[in-house]
Scaffold this active site. Structure first.
Site, short mmCIF file in Angstrom:
data_model
loop_
_atom_site.label_atom_id
_atom_site.label_comp_id
_atom_site.label_asym_id
_atom_site.label_seq_id
_atom_site.Cartn_x
_atom_site.Cartn_y
_atom_site.Cartn_z
N LYS A 125 0.82 -1.29 -0.01
CA LYS A 125 0.00 -0.07 -0.06
C LYS A 125 0.79 1.22 0.02
CE LYS A 125 0.94 1.37 4.32
NZ LYS A 125 1.65 2.33 4.76
N ASP B 67 -2.61 -1.80 9.72
CA ASP B 67 -2.74 -1.96 8.03
C ASP B 67 -3.30 -3.32 7.63
OD1 ASP B 67 -1.63 0.61 7.97
OD2 ASP B 67 0.43 -0.05 7.59
#
Ligand code: C5P
Length: 312
Positions: free
Chosen positions: A18, A146
């Site tokens: 990401k 995350d």
């Protein structure tokens, strides 16, 4: 007639890295986490994780970043498998985990979280659990801030400590170039540096910016390039002053925007097309200020089964 019950032997899942297009950091909460408002984008740089029934727990790692991956119980991937097994009371739960590592370790791109998300999806398939997505997301949040996003993929707003996800209206495909560092940065250290640099100042409750929301809705990479913002950039630069030259070089070579990715030290540059991204990779490599470069498109899917279950 004799029927042999086929049992799944192994499952392979790939999970993406990401980049945080926006990362606003709020005050430090009592649990030791900062309140965040972030816009995640999953990008096409993947770890591939294979889980296989085994007699004892093990993790082996291959790929360009294999040497930096912690093994044994320190590995988030092992913790993910054990958590899922405990939660679902799986009896035959011992697995070997193979990670083909292409996401930099401690690079600000959620490499460890991607592996944990991949293991959750892979074990869910291997053990035939067919878990509810919400339940998997809850387990993911217990493993790290995350991890839920690495499961979900796409583009999403993260709040809380980053684990609470909400959808974003977004259009377009974005072409990123990543300037990678040979040595990682520890996320807690970067947050601690944020605290040190902001001590005594009033920190506002973080929220998504209208400029970012408008840019994503428009699908215009120039608007997104202008809207990139990361409150962990200054702390990362304070710990790694050399990253400033990397940011300057990318912008000088025509990137539409540049930002430290998450807690760094990876620097992410946005470009207007795949040709533009390739040109920027060449220019950054030639400049000598960057250890290594790679490029990837976003948004992409979250953790997905690639192969398997293969059968005995
Ligand atoms: O959730 P995760 O395990 O990725 O967090 C690693 C560390 O980063 C935390 O222990 C904390 O020090 C810091 N962190 C934080 N605020 C957040 C997320 C992480 O301070 N929202």
């Amino acid at each position: 007639m004799n029927f042999v019950t086929a049992t799944p032997r192994s499952v392979t899942v790939r999970a993406p890295a990401k980049v945080n297009c926006e990362l606003r950091v709020g005050p430090l909460g009592r649990a030791g986490f900062h309140e965040l408002s972030t816009v995640f984008m999953a990008v096409g740089l993947y770890d591939e994780v294979t889980v296989t029934h085994a007699d004892r727990w093990s993790v082996t790692t291959t790929g360009p970043y294999a040497a930096h991956v912690p093994d044994g119980e320190d590995n988030l991937a092992v913790r993910a498998a054990r958590l899922l097994a405990r939660h679902m009371r799986v009896t035959r739960s011992v697995v070997s985990i193979r990670i083909d590592k292409h996401i930099p370790v401690a690079g600000g791109m959620a490499g460890g979280s991607a592996d944990a998300a991949a293991v959750l999806v892979a074990c869910d398939h291997l053990w035939g659990l067919r878990m509810d997505r919400e339940e998997l997301l809850d387990l993911a949040a217990r493993l790290g801030s995350d991890v839920p996003f690495c499961l979900a993929g796409g583009i999403a707003i993260g709040s809380g400590r980053g684990e609470r996800l909400a959808p974003v209206l977004a259009r377009g495909t974005y072409h990123w170039v990543f300037a990678l560092s040979s040595e990682g940065l520890s996320t807690p250290t970067v947050f601690a540096e944020f605290d040190r640099l902001t001590v005594g100042s009033r920190i506002a409750q973080p929220e998504p910016s209208p400029a970012m929301m408008t840019a994503l809705r428009s699908g215009d990479p120039e608007a997104l390039g202008d809207a990139l913002v990361n409150d962990l950039q200054e702390p990362a630069l304070s710990l790694r002053p050399g990253l400033r030259a990397v940011l300057d070089a990318g912008l000088e070579f025509g990137a539409l925007g540049g930002i430290v990715s998450g807690s760094g030290p990876t620097v992410a540059f946005l470009t207007g097309s795949s040709e533009h991204a390739l040109d920027l990779c060449v220019a950054l490599t030639a400049s000598g200020v960057v250890d290594q470069v790679t490029r990837a498109k976003g948004p992409v899917h979250g953790a997905q089964v690639l192969a398997g279950p293969s059968r005995d």
